[in-house]
Design a protein around this motif. Sequence first.
Motif, mmCIF file in Angstrom:
data_model
loop_
_atom_site.group_PDB
_atom_site.id
_atom_site.type_symbol
_atom_site.label_atom_id
_atom_site.label_comp_id
_atom_site.label_asym_id
_atom_site.label_seq_id
_atom_site.Cartn_x
_atom_site.Cartn_y
_atom_site.Cartn_z
ATOM 1 N N UNK A 154 1.256 2.297 -10.958
ATOM 2 C CA UNK A 154 0.865 2.535 -9.568
ATOM 3 C C UNK A 154 1.348 1.424 -8.645
ATOM 4 N N UNK A 155 1.111 0.153 -9.039
ATOM 5 C CA UNK A 155 1.419 -0.962 -8.143
ATOM 6 C C UNK A 155 2.890 -1.368 -8.165
ATOM 7 N N UNK A 184 0.844 -1.190 0.000
ATOM 8 C CA UNK A 184 0.000 0.000 0.000
ATOM 9 C C UNK A 184 0.880 1.241 0.000
ATOM 10 N N UNK A 185 0.614 2.162 -0.935
ATOM 11 C CA UNK A 185 1.453 3.347 -1.063
ATOM 12 C C UNK A 185 1.198 4.318 0.077
ATOM 13 N N UNK A 186 2.142 5.232 0.287
ATOM 14 C CA UNK A 186 1.992 6.212 1.356
ATOM 15 C C UNK A 186 0.789 7.123 1.143
ATOM 16 N N UNK A 187 0.515 7.614 -0.113
ATOM 17 C CA UNK A 187 -0.701 8.415 -0.299
ATOM 18 C C UNK A 187 -1.971 7.671 0.111
ATOM 19 N N UNK A 188 -2.032 6.357 -0.173
ATOM 20 C CA UNK A 188 -3.211 5.589 0.211
ATOM 21 C C UNK A 188 -3.286 5.451 1.731
ATOM 22 N N UNK A 189 -2.141 5.205 2.377
ATOM 23 C CA UNK A 189 -2.141 5.141 3.847
ATOM 24 C C UNK A 189 -2.624 6.458 4.438
ATOM 25 N N UNK A 220 4.538 -3.856 -9.355
ATOM 26 C CA UNK A 220 4.637 -5.227 -9.854
ATOM 27 C C UNK A 220 3.263 -5.890 -9.786
ATOM 28 N N UNK A 221 3.097 -6.956 -10.556
ATOM 29 C CA UNK A 221 1.850 -7.706 -10.527
ATOM 30 C C UNK A 221 1.644 -8.348 -9.157
ATOM 31 N N UNK A 222 2.718 -8.763 -8.508
ATOM 32 C CA UNK A 222 2.606 -9.351 -7.174
ATOM 33 C C UNK A 222 2.012 -8.356 -6.184
ATOM 34 N N UNK A 223 2.421 -7.095 -6.299
ATOM 35 C CA UNK A 223 1.876 -6.082 -5.396
ATOM 36 C C UNK A 223 0.400 -5.828 -5.684
ATOM 37 N N UNK A 224 0.009 -5.875 -6.969
ATOM 38 C CA UNK A 224 -1.401 -5.731 -7.309
ATOM 39 C C UNK A 224 -2.213 -6.857 -6.670
ATOM 40 N N UNK A 225 -1.730 -8.083 -6.804
ATOM 41 C CA UNK A 225 -2.450 -9.223 -6.223
ATOM 42 C C UNK A 225 -2.516 -9.117 -4.704
ATOM 43 N N UNK A 226 -1.436 -8.673 -4.091
ATOM 44 C CA UNK A 226 -1.415 -8.510 -2.642
ATOM 45 C C UNK A 226 -2.436 -7.470 -2.197
ATOM 46 N N UNK A 227 -2.506 -6.353 -2.941
ATOM 47 C CA UNK A 227 -3.468 -5.301 -2.608
ATOM 48 C C UNK A 227 -4.897 -5.820 -2.725
ATOM 49 N N UNK A 228 -5.163 -6.613 -3.776
ATOM 50 C CA UNK A 228 -6.499 -7.161 -3.946
ATOM 51 C C UNK A 228 -6.844 -8.103 -2.787
ATOM 52 N N UNK A 229 -5.875 -8.895 -2.356
ATOM 53 C CA UNK A 229 -6.106 -9.773 -1.209
ATOM 54 C C UNK A 229 -6.441 -8.995 0.052
ATOM 55 N N UNK A 243 -6.894 1.641 -9.980
ATOM 56 C CA UNK A 243 -5.742 2.223 -10.670
ATOM 57 C C UNK A 243 -4.938 3.187 -9.819
ATOM 58 N N UNK A 244 -5.584 3.864 -8.860
ATOM 59 C CA UNK A 244 -4.874 4.861 -8.061
ATOM 60 C C UNK A 244 -5.028 4.643 -6.559
ATOM 61 N N UNK A 245 -5.408 3.425 -6.170
ATOM 62 C CA UNK A 245 -5.543 3.112 -4.750
ATOM 63 C C UNK A 245 -6.923 3.364 -4.190
#
Length: 471
Positions: free
Chosen positions: A202-203, A1-6, A205-214, A178-180
């Motif tokens: 934004x993410x 999770x990016x800092x802007x989203x946090x 890597x694809x791994x980070x996208x999957x992690x965010x979705x989880x 797309x932007x958190x």
Amino acid sequence: MSEPVRRRLREELIDLSLPQRIHVVGVAGPGMAPLSVVLSGTGHRVSGSDLHDSETLDIVRREGVDVHIGHSEHLVEDVDVVVYSTAIPDTNVERVRGQQRGIAVQHRSGALAALCRQYETIGVAGTHGKSTTSALLTHMLIATGNDPTAIVGADVPGLDAGARVGTSQFFVLESDESDGTLEVLPLKHLVVTNIDVDHLDYFGTFEQLKSAMGEVINRVDGCVVMNADDDVSTSVMSRVRAQNLQTFGRSSSAHVRLERVTTRDEGLDVELVVNQRVLKCFLPLRGGHNAMNLAAAIAMLDALGIDLDQACASLADFNGVLRRFTERGHYRGALLVDDYAHLPAEISAAISAMRSHPAVTKRVVAVFQPNRFHRIEAMAEAYANCFTEADLVVITDIYASGTRPIEGVTGKLVWQAIVDAHPDAACVWAPTRQDIVNYVAEFVQPGDGCISMGCGDIETFPDDLMKASLR
């Protein structure tokens, strides 16, 4: 999770149970217009600004939003909150003035999160099919007397700027990753149509996208609907803690199983098996991907206890989503279709739908406008095999969508990927609109079908081609 989203997660949400004075910066934006319509329709005093007038702003005005052309610090003097999107820079005078005055200045995701708190929110996320699935859910909830509020990220016949205000507890929200934004929404229920490679700017890597979705799925305490046929989705499913998890697809393990799809002149006959009960629906859309979107929507409705027979009966009146396999006319006896497809899986599905169209008895021409410089830099080679069902492929240059050019990155990278993988393919590099018109006009014949795809200004290509016949 990016800092802007946090940071957004730490922001105090607007209390939308009380009337608020809300100013929306960039109110004509595709995510901002429907948000402003819903905020105005739920009793808040809403103003908005944008650089240029447009048909979208006419709709927003009709829905009670006080619209101003141009940005000015005076527009935020008498408001409780200023809402902006990712497209609005932090130097915008309205954002700056709001911060100077100590007004709450929030990203669009914060306003959406505040709305979610007021409803039993059904989020629709995923890489492909979000808009159509959201529109199907909204349509069937209306038809079954469950009058929802809705925000759909596309133009939908019957929805003002892709939005409506209902009277029930349900809120259908197309939820963008797309932007958190998806990561900060307090969703009660969630549909994940599929998970594919995108938004790596934004993410990372694809791994980070999957992690965010989880992480998003784990925060949902209602029903989660996921795709049993999608390998990435099933991998994510194996790692989440969702207590009420429903699946859809052709897989024998799916809770809502897509048993049979038959194409006819008017659309699709879709046969689903839901809890061992056969459900037969007519869907006036084309392509197996839309049958999957329907299965996803039905899975959510089933989990909510909605009458499925009544929901299915209503589909004959479903008008679809604009720019999703929209028939635009004919040129020299060839059918012209416009589609929003801009990722490989979407392109493949759209071409397959074109190939199965009863009016297309001969060849299929696929015209594609790549989108966003960083996307093509990261995944040009992923487009190599998605055009194989087309007889002629025409690739044009990149539509920026607000992204900055990258040296050496053009649409020709997609063309090169295709011809490297398929040396014998009829694939043309046509960098300008006139180039495309010239190639297609010379090629098409009666009985052919031409589908133009992309999420930029390629939507006007059918008009340009039809005008060519008048010269």
